[in-house]
Design an enzyme around this catalytic site. Sequence first.
Site, PDB file in Angstrom:
ATOM      1  N   GLY A  96     -28.445 -33.658 -36.196  1.00 39.38           N
ATOM      2  CA  GLY A  96     -27.610 -32.556 -35.753  1.00 39.38           C
ATOM      3  C   GLY A  96     -26.432 -32.977 -34.899  1.00 39.38           C
ATOM      4  N   ASP A  97     -26.375 -34.243 -34.529  1.00 38.80           N
ATOM      5  CA  ASP A  97     -25.301 -34.747 -33.682  1.00 38.80           C
ATOM      6  C   ASP A  97     -23.980 -34.733 -34.451  1.00 38.80           C
ATOM      7  OD1 ASP A  97     -24.615 -36.543 -31.157  1.00 38.80           O
ATOM      8  OD2 ASP A  97     -23.707 -37.504 -32.902  1.00 38.80           O
ATOM      9  N   TYR A  98     -22.924 -34.164 -33.838  1.00 35.07           N
ATOM     10  CA  TYR A  98     -21.645 -34.059 -34.539  1.00 35.07           C
ATOM     11  C   TYR A  98     -21.085 -35.434 -34.889  1.00 35.07           C
ATOM     12  CZ  TYR A  98     -16.790 -32.954 -35.573  1.00 35.07           C
ATOM     13  OH  TYR A  98     -15.573 -32.853 -36.182  1.00 35.07           O
TER      14      TYR A  98
END
Length: 218
Positions: free
Chosen positions: A162-164
């Site tokens: 989920g980390d951009y």
Amino acid sequence: MTKRPGGKTAAAARAIAKADPLLGRLIRRVGPCRLKLDAMKSPFAALAEAIVYQQLTGRAAATIHGRVLALFRPRRVLSPDEVLAAPHEALRGAGLSRAKIAALKDLAAKTKDGTVPPLHHLRKMGEEEIIERLTRVRGVGRWTVEMLLIFRLGRPDVLPAGDYGIRKGFARAFRTRALPTPRQVLRRGERWRPHRTTASWYLWRALDPGVLPDGPPR
């Protein structure tokens, strides 16, 4: 104090490149993995620092964190009992928002009741169990725990899908037209097991200037 995993990451990078030649292209351009681990005295101290740093630039967060530590002179070490006893006004004066004060108080309470385990117990637990336990703390989400798993505990198979930065690096490395969903990252990441932490580090590096050539997606 920091340390590097060393030869383990080199072996991991070779295994990833063999399993996924497209990611291997990025690995060759970046070179050796330079992932650094930060020492962790206790889960409480590490999570307290993470809470203070949330949504702030590094310099501003470091200043506020220093002011919070200064409240507990001469020790300058946060303990659950002292955080619970600290007046809200003093914590606000150090620069903490009301939401962060509530999160720190909850972290202290959950450390005392055992929800947040001591370090020697944490080291024996699986990743998903750690995530489930620590995200019970107010203000601590999955991403925060994944960063602790990678940079504090040195777990080798963590993929913060989920980390951009991971998603953006994935788009550059694999030259996709759209930003991938976390599910798409996880699906591709099955190829990288059990070295997904090293793969994550390389995906972050894909965003460094000059690492990958610009150009239209295939």
